[in-house]
Design a protein around this motif. Structure first.
Motif, PDB file in Angstrom:
ATOM      1  N   ALA A   5       6.082   5.322  -6.053  1.00  0.00           N
ATOM      2  CA  ALA A   5       4.625   5.247  -6.134  1.00  0.00           C
ATOM      3  C   ALA A   5       4.026   6.526  -6.684  1.00  0.00           C
ATOM      4  O   ALA A   5       2.807   6.652  -6.795  1.00  0.00           O
ATOM      5  CB  ALA A   5       4.029   4.947  -4.757  1.00  0.00           C
ATOM      6  N   GLU A  43       8.531   0.894 -13.578  1.00  0.00           N
ATOM      7  CA  GLU A  43       7.914  -0.174 -14.362  1.00  0.00           C
ATOM      8  C   GLU A  43       8.701  -0.426 -15.652  1.00  0.00           C
ATOM      9  O   GLU A  43       8.914  -1.582 -16.046  1.00  0.00           O
ATOM     10  CB  GLU A  43       6.467   0.177 -14.691  1.00  0.00           C
ATOM     11  CG  GLU A  43       5.735  -0.966 -15.387  1.00  0.00           C
ATOM     12  CD  GLU A  43       4.261  -0.675 -15.586  1.00  0.00           C
ATOM     13  OE1 GLU A  43       3.445  -1.510 -15.157  1.00  0.00           O
ATOM     14  OE2 GLU A  43       3.930   0.367 -16.180  1.00  0.00           O
ATOM     15  N   ARG A  79      -1.056   3.568  -4.040  1.00  0.00           N
ATOM     16  CA  ARG A  79      -1.026   2.128  -3.727  1.00  0.00           C
ATOM     17  C   ARG A  79      -1.408   1.290  -4.946  1.00  0.00           C
ATOM     18  O   ARG A  79      -0.914   0.166  -5.117  1.00  0.00           O
ATOM     19  CB  ARG A  79      -1.940   1.834  -2.539  1.00  0.00           C
ATOM     20  CG  ARG A  79      -1.439   2.473  -1.246  1.00  0.00           C
ATOM     21  CD  ARG A  79      -2.207   1.994  -0.020  1.00  0.00           C
ATOM     22  NE  ARG A  79      -1.729   2.646   1.186  1.00  0.00           N
ATOM     23  CZ  ARG A  79      -0.639   2.288   1.858  1.00  0.00           C
ATOM     24  NH1 ARG A  79       0.087   1.270   1.434  1.00  0.00           N
ATOM     25  NH2 ARG A  79      -0.269   2.949   2.949  1.00  0.00           N
ATOM     26  N   ALA A  80      -2.282   1.820  -5.790  1.00  0.00           N
ATOM     27  CA  ALA A  80      -2.638   1.095  -7.023  1.00  0.00           C
ATOM     28  C   ALA A  80      -1.427   0.988  -7.945  1.00  0.00           C
ATOM     29  O   ALA A  80      -1.181  -0.061  -8.555  1.00  0.00           O
ATOM     30  CB  ALA A  80      -3.793   1.803  -7.726  1.00  0.00           C
ATOM     31  N   ARG A  81      -0.662   2.081  -8.056  1.00  0.00           N
ATOM     32  CA  ARG A  81       0.571   2.014  -8.843  1.00  0.00           C
ATOM     33  C   ARG A  81       1.540   1.013  -8.224  1.00  0.00           C
ATOM     34  O   ARG A  81       2.165   0.201  -8.926  1.00  0.00           O
ATOM     35  CB  ARG A  81       1.223   3.397  -8.898  1.00  0.00           C
ATOM     36  CG  ARG A  81       0.421   4.501  -9.553  1.00  0.00           C
ATOM     37  CD  ARG A  81       1.257   5.780  -9.558  1.00  0.00           C
ATOM     38  NE  ARG A  81       0.564   6.971 -10.003  1.00  0.00           N
ATOM     39  CZ  ARG A  81       0.461   8.097  -9.303  1.00  0.00           C
ATOM     40  NH1 ARG A  81       1.013   8.164  -8.092  1.00  0.00           N
ATOM     41  NH2 ARG A  81      -0.159   9.147  -9.797  1.00  0.00           N
ATOM     42  N   LEU A  82       1.670   1.100  -6.901  1.00  0.00           N
ATOM     43  CA  LEU A  82       2.609   0.227  -6.196  1.00  0.00           C
ATOM     44  C   LEU A  82       2.241  -1.235  -6.372  1.00  0.00           C
ATOM     45  O   LEU A  82       3.116  -2.103  -6.523  1.00  0.00           O
ATOM     46  CB  LEU A  82       2.622   0.601  -4.715  1.00  0.00           C
ATOM     47  CG  LEU A  82       3.734   0.031  -3.845  1.00  0.00           C
ATOM     48  CD1 LEU A  82       5.109   0.395  -4.375  1.00  0.00           C
ATOM     49  CD2 LEU A  82       3.562   0.514  -2.405  1.00  0.00           C
ATOM     50  N   ASP A  83       0.951  -1.537  -6.384  1.00  0.00           N
ATOM     51  CA  ASP A  83       0.517  -2.923  -6.580  1.00  0.00           C
ATOM     52  C   ASP A  83       0.982  -3.467  -7.924  1.00  0.00           C
ATOM     53  O   ASP A  83       1.328  -4.663  -8.038  1.00  0.00           O
ATOM     54  CB  ASP A  83      -1.010  -3.015  -6.473  1.00  0.00           C
ATOM     55  CG  ASP A  83      -1.517  -2.878  -5.043  1.00  0.00           C
ATOM     56  OD1 ASP A  83      -0.710  -3.034  -4.105  1.00  0.00           O
ATOM     57  OD2 ASP A  83      -2.721  -2.592  -4.864  1.00  0.00           O
ATOM     58  N   LEU A  84       0.990  -2.622  -8.935  1.00  0.00           N
ATOM     59  CA  LEU A  84       1.470  -3.062 -10.249  1.00  0.00           C
ATOM     60  C   LEU A  84       2.969  -3.338 -10.216  1.00  0.00           C
ATOM     61  O   LEU A  84       3.440  -4.314 -10.816  1.00  0.00           O
ATOM     62  CB  LEU A  84       1.157  -2.004 -11.307  1.00  0.00           C
ATOM     63  CG  LEU A  84      -0.325  -1.802 -11.645  1.00  0.00           C
ATOM     64  CD1 LEU A  84      -0.492  -0.679 -12.656  1.00  0.00           C
ATOM     65  CD2 LEU A  84      -0.941  -3.089 -12.189  1.00  0.00           C
ATOM     66  N   LYS A 128       4.685  -4.297  -7.656  1.00  0.00           N
ATOM     67  CA  LYS A 128       4.937  -5.477  -6.830  1.00  0.00           C
ATOM     68  C   LYS A 128       4.701  -6.784  -7.582  1.00  0.00           C
ATOM     69  O   LYS A 128       5.110  -7.854  -7.116  1.00  0.00           O
ATOM     70  CB  LYS A 128       4.067  -5.436  -5.568  1.00  0.00           C
ATOM     71  CG  LYS A 128       4.533  -4.397  -4.550  1.00  0.00           C
ATOM     72  CD  LYS A 128       3.638  -4.379  -3.317  1.00  0.00           C
ATOM     73  CE  LYS A 128       4.146  -3.397  -2.271  1.00  0.00           C
ATOM     74  NZ  LYS A 128       3.265  -3.342  -1.078  1.00  0.00           N
ATOM     75  N   GLN A 129       4.074  -6.698  -8.753  1.00  0.00           N
ATOM     76  CA  GLN A 129       3.883  -7.899  -9.564  1.00  0.00           C
ATOM     77  C   GLN A 129       5.188  -8.344 -10.236  1.00  0.00           C
ATOM     78  O   GLN A 129       5.276  -9.465 -10.728  1.00  0.00           O
ATOM     79  CB  GLN A 129       2.812  -7.635 -10.631  1.00  0.00           C
ATOM     80  CG  GLN A 129       1.419  -7.390 -10.052  1.00  0.00           C
ATOM     81  CD  GLN A 129       0.392  -7.057 -11.118  1.00  0.00           C
ATOM     82  OE1 GLN A 129       0.628  -7.263 -12.318  1.00  0.00           O
ATOM     83  NE2 GLN A 129      -0.762  -6.553 -10.710  1.00  0.00           N
ATOM     84  N   GLU A 151       9.232   1.590   2.418  1.00  0.00           N
ATOM     85  CA  GLU A 151       8.410   2.730   2.821  1.00  0.00           C
ATOM     86  C   GLU A 151       9.215   3.566   3.817  1.00  0.00           C
ATOM     87  O   GLU A 151       9.495   3.127   4.933  1.00  0.00           O
ATOM     88  CB  GLU A 151       7.099   2.271   3.448  1.00  0.00           C
ATOM     89  CG  GLU A 151       6.151   3.421   3.746  1.00  0.00           C
ATOM     90  CD  GLU A 151       4.745   2.983   4.143  1.00  0.00           C
ATOM     91  OE1 GLU A 151       3.950   3.846   4.556  1.00  0.00           O
ATOM     92  OE2 GLU A 151       4.451   1.769   4.027  1.00  0.00           O
ATOM     93  N   TRP A 211      -1.985   7.176 -15.353  1.00  0.00           N
ATOM     94  CA  TRP A 211      -1.635   7.125 -13.929  1.00  0.00           C
ATOM     95  C   TRP A 211      -1.180   8.499 -13.420  1.00  0.00           C
ATOM     96  O   TRP A 211      -0.279   8.623 -12.608  1.00  0.00           O
ATOM     97  CB  TRP A 211      -0.591   6.044 -13.645  1.00  0.00           C
ATOM     98  CG  TRP A 211      -1.100   4.665 -13.896  1.00  0.00           C
ATOM     99  CD1 TRP A 211      -0.907   3.917 -15.029  1.00  0.00           C
ATOM    100  CD2 TRP A 211      -1.937   3.896 -13.041  1.00  0.00           C
ATOM    101  NE1 TRP A 211      -1.561   2.724 -14.922  1.00  0.00           N
ATOM    102  CE2 TRP A 211      -2.199   2.678 -13.708  1.00  0.00           C
ATOM    103  CE3 TRP A 211      -2.473   4.106 -11.765  1.00  0.00           C
ATOM    104  CZ2 TRP A 211      -3.006   1.676 -13.133  1.00  0.00           C
ATOM    105  CZ3 TRP A 211      -3.260   3.122 -11.204  1.00  0.00           C
ATOM    106  CH2 TRP A 211      -3.526   1.930 -11.883  1.00  0.00           C
TER     107      TRP A 211
END
Length: 342
Positions: free
Chosen positions: A13, A22, A47-52, A54-55, A63, A190
């Motif tokens: 992250a 990615e 968390r915004a990076r992690l959300d990407l 997780k897609q 964690e 990022w």
């Protein structure tokens, strides 16, 4: 490039870890990512990076804190990673003056836990983040991996040099193939908010002064993150072999008879800091108020990478021009923070 076994990216992250994970996922490589999502800088960005990430269907997130010895042992025993790319660390030269114990916990104890995991599960290649900071008080430019780096000028740099030494001992004793990556001022989309370019962007867009140490007389080997990722992608499948039968004199500091190597990951074209500030001003369409200050403790006036080993062994030299890289960073910053150009 898809490896057959499990691949771990620590610090997934974080800035570089996110980009590498990615890229691997887009290439069809499943990734197990580890991060503790600490609050060294805004966890919302992590968390915004992690959300990407997780897609992607091939992504698994864990964690976990590197310093959790039992947790790290269980993680390695469960997945028995073929490749580990260890990018998690307590970063920052200046923060090491304020919270030195965080560096011992993450960069020393945490790194040892990674090495122990690799040792006991027969990991085929460990790539780990070092830093251009290890060159410390060196005055010979460009910085070469074949020069001694025995005079760090910050605790952060000392922990990164220690990582290289500890990894070498594991390579020598247990034949753990390890590759150290000395990153030179990596920047891009990022980005980390604690880094100077991000702080400059934040100040410019808010009409606040930017702080320029050493009166702005600084030169940095700014390296765009996509170039860094490309170098790592090429190195993942090139575990150093060493020579167990070699009985001659020990080689220079940049190589070893153990399966261990270090590389500079830099642009090899240092840029004047004031030029970079001008590019940020151009990108945001605003002038920066400049506050000129003396040199910060633990800082150095110039960094420059000799990347000839990298070019010779993997056929790659970073290509992104500072003008293009800054333009991409500015576009991301404006979109992420919803900043209009004026």
């Amino acid at each position: 490039m898809v490896i057959a076994g499990n691949l771990l990216v620590t610090g997934c992250a974080g800035f570089i870890g996110f980009h590498l994970a990615e890229h691997l996922l887009r290439a069809g490589q499943p990734v197990i990512g580890l991060d503790n999502l600490n609050d060294y800088y805004d966890p919302a960005l992590k968390r915004a990076r992690l959300d990407l990430l997780k897609q992607h269907r091939g992504f698994t997130f864990v964690e976990l804190d590197l310093a959790d010895r039992a947790g790290m042992k269980a993680l390695f025993e469960r997945y028995r990673f073929e490749v580990v790319v260890h990018l998690a660390a307590q970063a920052g030269v200046r923060y090491s003056l304020q919270n030195p114990h965080a560096y011992a916990d993450s960069n020393l104890e945490g790194f040892l836990n990674v090495l122990e995991g690799c040792r006991h599960t027969a990991c085929k290649h460990l790539l780990f983040a070092s830093s251009s900071s290890v060159y410390g008080a060196n005055t010979k430019l460009p910085f070469s991996v074949h020069d001694n780096v025995d005079h760090p000028v910050s605790l952060y740099a000392a922990t990164k040099k220690a990582n290289e030494l500890i990894a070498h001992s594991y390579s020598h004793l247990y034949r753990v193939p390890a590759t150290g990556l000395r990153f030179f001022t990596v920047y891009g989309t990022w980005y980390r908010p604690d880094m100077a370019l991000y702080a400059f962007a934040d100040a410019i867009t808010k009409g606040k002064p930017i702080q320029l140490f050493n009166n702005g007389n600084m030169r940095r080997d700014f390296t765009y993150v996509d170039d860094v990722v490309e170098a790592m992608m090429r190195l993942i499948g090139r575990a150093p072999e060493g020579d167990v039968n070699w009985s001659g004199a020990h080689p220079d500091p940049g190589s070893s008879r153990a399966p261990w190597r270090v590389y500079n990951i830099g642009n090899s074209r240092p840029e004047e800091l004031m030029h970079v500030v001008a590019l940020l001003e151009q990108g945001f369409g605003r002038q920066a108020e400049k506050q000129l200050l003396p040199m910060q403790p633990g800082d150095v006036p110039e960094t420059s990478a000799d990347v000839s080993d990298l070019e010779r062994e993997i056929g790659f030299r970073p290509q992104t021009r500072i003008e293009d890289g800054i333009a991409r960073f500015v576009a991301w910053y404006r979109a992420y923070h919803d900043v209009d150009r004026t």
